[in-house]
Design a protein around this motif. Structure first.
Motif, PDB file in Angstrom:
ATOM      1  N   GLY A  20       0.833  -1.189   0.000  1.00 61.10           N
ATOM      2  CA  GLY A  20       0.000   0.000   0.000  1.00 61.10           C
ATOM      3  C   GLY A  20       0.872   1.244   0.000  1.00 61.10           C
ATOM      4  O   GLY A  20       2.099   1.168  -0.129  1.00 61.10           O
ATOM      5  N   PRO A  21       0.285   2.423   0.176  1.00 58.77           N
ATOM      6  CA  PRO A  21       1.065   3.670   0.180  1.00 58.77           C
ATOM      7  C   PRO A  21       2.158   3.649   1.245  1.00 58.77           C
ATOM      8  O   PRO A  21       1.886   3.397   2.415  1.00 58.77           O
ATOM      9  CB  PRO A  21       0.010   4.738   0.492  1.00 58.77           C
ATOM     10  N   GLY A  22       3.385   3.882   0.826  1.00 66.55           N
ATOM     11  CA  GLY A  22       4.514   3.884   1.760  1.00 66.55           C
ATOM     12  C   GLY A  22       5.327   2.614   1.743  1.00 66.55           C
ATOM     13  O   GLY A  22       6.398   2.564   2.367  1.00 66.55           O
ATOM     14  N   ALA A  23       4.870   1.599   1.022  1.00 68.26           N
ATOM     15  CA  ALA A  23       5.644   0.361   0.929  1.00 68.26           C
ATOM     16  C   ALA A  23       6.798   0.581  -0.037  1.00 68.26           C
ATOM     17  O   ALA A  23       6.626   0.520  -1.252  1.00 68.26           O
ATOM     18  CB  ALA A  23       4.760  -0.791   0.462  1.00 68.26           C
ATOM     19  N   ALA A  24       7.968   0.867   0.488  1.00 71.99           N
ATOM     20  CA  ALA A  24       9.123   1.189  -0.345  1.00 71.99           C
ATOM     21  C   ALA A  24      10.403   0.928   0.442  1.00 71.99           C
ATOM     22  O   ALA A  24      10.422   1.033   1.676  1.00 71.99           O
ATOM     23  CB  ALA A  24       9.072   2.647  -0.797  1.00 71.99           C
ATOM     24  N   ILE A  25      11.444   0.592  -0.285  1.00 74.74           N
ATOM     25  CA  ILE A  25      12.750   0.354   0.327  1.00 74.74           C
ATOM     26  C   ILE A  25      13.626   1.577   0.077  1.00 74.74           C
ATOM     27  O   ILE A  25      13.813   2.001  -1.069  1.00 74.74           O
ATOM     28  CB  ILE A  25      13.401  -0.910  -0.253  1.00 74.74           C
ATOM     29  N   LEU A  26      14.153   2.143   1.143  1.00 76.41           N
ATOM     30  CA  LEU A  26      14.968   3.344   1.042  1.00 76.41           C
ATOM     31  C   LEU A  26      16.390   3.010   0.622  1.00 76.41           C
ATOM     32  O   LEU A  26      16.906   1.944   0.968  1.00 76.41           O
ATOM     33  CB  LEU A  26      14.989   4.062   2.399  1.00 76.41           C
ATOM     34  N   PRO A  27      17.030   3.904  -0.085  1.00 80.13           N
ATOM     35  CA  PRO A  27      18.439   3.684  -0.436  1.00 80.13           C
ATOM     36  C   PRO A  27      19.310   3.718   0.820  1.00 80.13           C
ATOM     37  O   PRO A  27      18.947   4.359   1.816  1.00 80.13           O
ATOM     38  CB  PRO A  27      18.760   4.844  -1.383  1.00 80.13           C
ATOM     39  N   PRO A  28      20.451   3.058   0.781  1.00 77.46           N
ATOM     40  CA  PRO A  28      21.269   2.917   1.998  1.00 77.46           C
ATOM     41  C   PRO A  28      21.842   4.224   2.521  1.00 77.46           C
ATOM     42  O   PRO A  28      22.258   4.289   3.680  1.00 77.46           O
ATOM     43  CB  PRO A  28      22.395   1.965   1.557  1.00 77.46           C
ATOM     44  N   GLU A  29      21.899   5.264   1.686  1.00 76.91           N
ATOM     45  CA  GLU A  29      22.483   6.525   2.163  1.00 76.91           C
ATOM     46  C   GLU A  29      21.540   7.312   3.071  1.00 76.91           C
ATOM     47  O   GLU A  29      21.949   8.317   3.669  1.00 76.91           O
ATOM     48  CB  GLU A  29      22.926   7.406   0.987  1.00 76.91           C
ATOM     49  N   ILE A  30      20.282   6.904   3.191  1.00 74.36           N
ATOM     50  CA  ILE A  30      19.375   7.590   4.113  1.00 74.36           C
ATOM     51  C   ILE A  30      19.634   7.094   5.531  1.00 74.36           C
ATOM     52  O   ILE A  30      19.587   5.893   5.804  1.00 74.36           O
ATOM     53  CB  ILE A  30      17.910   7.368   3.711  1.00 74.36           C
TER      54      ILE A  30
END
Length: 213
Positions: A20-30
């Motif tokens: 759903g909204p917000g299902a995402a994998i952030l890049p490692p630099e965050i």
């Protein structure tokens, strides 16, 4: 053994958290995410509140190692801002990993945490970090999410084929349950209506009997 109804509710809750909204994998630099907005939804804080409720849990599910703090204030006129901290390409002596270690060594009471009394507003970036902000005030939660995805470069998570099958099965079960509820409601309403008719008939019969005595 878990009964089918309970299993369905558990599966539904898990799928709702995973996708759903917000299902995402952030890049490692965050390195961390910080949200500042007011306690109540009015005066432009509805979008941030919905993002916090709907999107942030999924982001945290897929990125458990990224600290995500929410700082809220009773001042409805305050700004609503999201701060996204990135690891710099050229790291200084105080890298985010060292920063994490330093924070973990603080007493628990002094460690930054989410707050409902404006205790921990967004800090300045540490050495080796840069910060990107999103102005969330008077912005719809969908637009906040779109800007967040653009600025972070996060990778959206899509359901697997097996999860898609499970989602369809859940939808079918929910539709069947809605039909069953409607049938049961009609049955109960019919029973209550018959009981009311019988009660009125008894009252009329008693009135006639009293009149003839």
């Amino acid at each position: 053994m878990v009964n089918p109804g309970k299993r369905m509710h558990i599966l539904q809750a898990l799928l709702a958290l995973r996708h759903g909204p917000g299902a995402a994998i952030l890049p490692p630099e965050i390195t961390r995410i910080h949200m500042d907005f007011a306690l109540k939804w009015n005066d432009g804080h509805l979008g941030p509140r919905k993002f916090w409720k709907m999107c942030l849990p999924r982001l945290k599910f897929w990125n458990p190692a990224v600290p995500m703090l929410v700082n809220r204030t009773s001042d409805q006129s305050a700004p609503a801002k999201m701060s996204i901290y990135f690891r710099q390409a050229a790291l200084g002596s105080d890298t985010p990993s060292a920063l994490t270690t330093k924070l973990s060594e603080l007493p628990l009471a002094r460690q930054p945490h989410s707050s409902t009394s404006n205790e921990h507003p967004a800090p300045e970036p540490e050495e080796g970090e840069r910060v990107v902000t999103i102005d969330m005030k008077n912005v719809h939660s969908d637009d906040i999410l779109n800007e967040f995805l653009t600025k972070t470069g996060a990778t959206l998570v899509h359901p697997t084929p097996d999860e898609q099958v499970e989602m369809r099965q859940l939808e079918e079960l929910q539709e069947k349950a809605a039909v069953d509820r409607a049938i049961m409601k009609k049955y109960i309403d019919d029973v209550k209506r018959e009981e009311r008719i019988l009660a009125i008939a008894r009252q009329e019969a008693d009135a006639i009997k009293m009149a003839n005595d």
